[in-house]
Design a protein around this motif. Sequence first.
Motif, short mmCIF file in Angstrom:
data_model
loop_
_atom_site.label_atom_id
_atom_site.label_comp_id
_atom_site.label_asym_id
_atom_site.label_seq_id
_atom_site.Cartn_x
_atom_site.Cartn_y
_atom_site.Cartn_z
N ASP A 113 0.83 -1.20 0.00
CA ASP A 113 0.00 0.00 0.00
C ASP A 113 0.87 1.26 0.00
OD1 ASP A 113 -2.26 -1.59 0.05
OD2 ASP A 113 -2.53 -1.41 2.22
N PHE A 114 1.93 1.23 0.78
CA PHE A 114 2.86 2.37 0.84
C PHE A 114 3.50 2.60 -0.52
CE2 PHE A 114 7.18 4.01 2.08
CZ PHE A 114 6.76 5.23 2.59
N ALA A 115 3.98 1.55 -1.16
CA ALA A 115 4.60 1.66 -2.49
C ALA A 115 3.59 2.21 -3.49
CB ALA A 115 5.14 0.32 -2.95
N ASN A 116 2.35 1.73 -3.43
CA ASN A 116 1.32 2.20 -4.36
C ASN A 116 1.04 3.69 -4.15
OD1 ASN A 116 1.07 -0.31 -5.57
ND2 ASN A 116 -0.64 -0.93 -4.26
N GLU A 117 0.99 4.11 -2.89
CA GLU A 117 0.77 5.53 -2.63
C GLU A 117 1.94 6.36 -3.14
OE1 GLU A 117 -0.18 8.71 0.96
OE2 GLU A 117 -0.32 6.57 1.39
N LEU A 118 3.16 5.89 -2.89
CA LEU A 118 4.33 6.62 -3.39
C LEU A 118 4.29 6.76 -4.90
CD1 LEU A 118 7.26 5.23 -1.20
CD2 LEU A 118 5.96 7.35 -0.89
N HIS A 119 3.87 5.72 -5.59
CA HIS A 119 3.82 5.75 -7.06
C HIS A 119 2.87 6.84 -7.55
CE1 HIS A 119 5.26 1.30 -7.29
NE2 HIS A 119 6.20 2.13 -6.91
N THR A 120 1.81 7.13 -6.79
CA THR A 120 0.89 8.19 -7.21
C THR A 120 1.57 9.56 -7.17
OG1 THR A 120 -0.07 8.63 -5.03
CG2 THR A 120 -1.13 6.90 -6.38
N TYR A 121 2.66 9.66 -6.41
CA TYR A 121 3.43 10.91 -6.32
C TYR A 121 4.65 10.90 -7.24
CZ TYR A 121 0.77 11.11 -1.95
OH TYR A 121 -0.23 11.09 -1.01
N GLY A 122 4.82 9.83 -8.01
CA GLY A 122 5.99 9.73 -8.88
C GLY A 122 7.24 9.33 -8.14
N ILE A 123 7.09 8.72 -6.97
CA ILE A 123 8.23 8.25 -6.18
C ILE A 123 8.34 6.74 -6.40
CG2 ILE A 123 9.25 8.02 -3.88
CD1 ILE A 123 7.45 10.44 -3.05
N TYR A 124 9.45 6.35 -6.98
CA TYR A 124 9.66 4.94 -7.27
C TYR A 124 10.91 4.48 -6.55
CZ TYR A 124 6.16 6.00 -10.73
OH TYR A 124 5.00 6.41 -11.32
N GLY A 125 11.41 3.35 -6.89
CA GLY A 125 12.60 2.80 -6.25
C GLY A 125 12.26 1.47 -5.62
N PRO A 126 13.26 0.82 -5.05
CA PRO A 126 13.04 -0.50 -4.45
C PRO A 126 11.99 -0.42 -3.33
CG PRO A 126 15.38 0.00 -4.59
CD PRO A 126 14.65 1.25 -4.94
N ARG A 127 10.96 -1.27 -3.44
CA ARG A 127 9.88 -1.25 -2.46
C ARG A 127 10.40 -1.48 -1.04
NH1 ARG A 127 5.54 -5.51 -3.43
NH2 ARG A 127 7.00 -6.81 -2.32
N ASP A 128 11.32 -2.42 -0.88
CA ASP A 128 11.85 -2.71 0.46
C ASP A 128 12.60 -1.51 1.04
OD1 ASP A 128 10.75 -5.24 0.36
OD2 ASP A 128 12.63 -6.22 -0.17
N TYR A 129 13.37 -0.82 0.19
CA TYR A 129 14.11 0.34 0.67
C TYR A 129 13.14 1.45 1.09
CZ TYR A 129 16.97 4.51 0.85
OH TYR A 129 17.57 5.67 1.28
N ASN A 130 12.15 1.73 0.24
CA ASN A 130 11.21 2.80 0.58
C ASN A 130 10.43 2.46 1.85
OD1 ASN A 130 11.92 4.53 -1.49
ND2 ASN A 130 10.40 3.72 -2.90
N ALA A 131 10.02 1.20 2.00
CA ALA A 131 9.31 0.79 3.21
C ALA A 131 10.22 0.95 4.43
CB ALA A 131 8.83 -0.65 3.09
N TRP A 132 11.47 0.53 4.29
CA TRP A 132 12.43 0.68 5.39
C TRP A 132 12.59 2.16 5.76
CZ3 TRP A 132 17.19 3.23 5.03
CH2 TRP A 132 18.01 3.11 6.16
N LEU A 133 12.73 3.01 4.74
CA LEU A 133 12.89 4.44 5.00
C LEU A 133 11.65 5.01 5.68
CD1 LEU A 133 14.62 6.98 4.73
CD2 LEU A 133 13.70 7.24 2.40
N GLY A 134 10.46 4.61 5.23
CA GLY A 134 9.23 5.08 5.85
C GLY A 134 9.14 4.68 7.31
N LYS A 135 9.56 3.47 7.61
CA LYS A 135 9.53 2.99 9.00
C LYS A 135 10.57 3.73 9.85
CE LYS A 135 7.82 -1.44 7.46
NZ LYS A 135 8.15 -2.82 7.12
N ILE A 136 11.72 4.01 9.26
CA ILE A 136 12.77 4.76 9.98
C ILE A 136 12.26 6.18 10.28
CG2 ILE A 136 15.08 5.80 9.76
CD1 ILE A 136 15.16 2.82 10.39
N VAL A 137 11.57 6.78 9.33
CA VAL A 137 11.01 8.12 9.55
C VAL A 137 10.13 8.11 10.79
CG1 VAL A 137 9.34 9.78 8.61
CG2 VAL A 137 11.17 8.89 7.16
N CYS A 138 9.28 7.09 10.91
CA CYS A 138 8.40 7.00 12.08
C CYS A 138 9.20 6.75 13.36
CB CYS A 138 7.37 5.89 11.87
SG CYS A 138 6.09 6.36 10.68
#
Length: 111
Positions: free
Chosen positions: A28-53
């Motif tokens: 779901d997070f990756a899909n939302e990011l794609h709506t903003y034109g943010i791509y990249g490895p799903r695992d990395y983006n999820a990891w970064l999102g969790k680190i942000v929190c």
Amino acid sequence: MKSTTLAAAALGLAVALAAPVHADPDIDFANELHTYGIYGPRDYNAWLGKIVCERLYKGVDADADKSVRFITMNLAKGSTQAQAWQFLGASINTYCPEKRPVFEQAAEQHH
């Protein structure tokens, strides 16, 4: 510019809140990011999102502006400031919704 960027991210957060919930938040997070034109490895983006929190929970980033600075340093080169704010909104929406006041406070300050 900053208030427009933040307003767009806040609108994205509101739209995402209305989206149906799925079993895998990382998808779901990756899909939302794609709506903003943010791509990249799903695992990395999820990891970064969790680190942000985690940084918000531990007080490493005292406010949304500091979170956006951290995100900006870790997103792919060429990512915009708007995308960094959108990434923050998506991270909070997906991984730490109880931190929404941090995002909302930033929206009020930059409005």
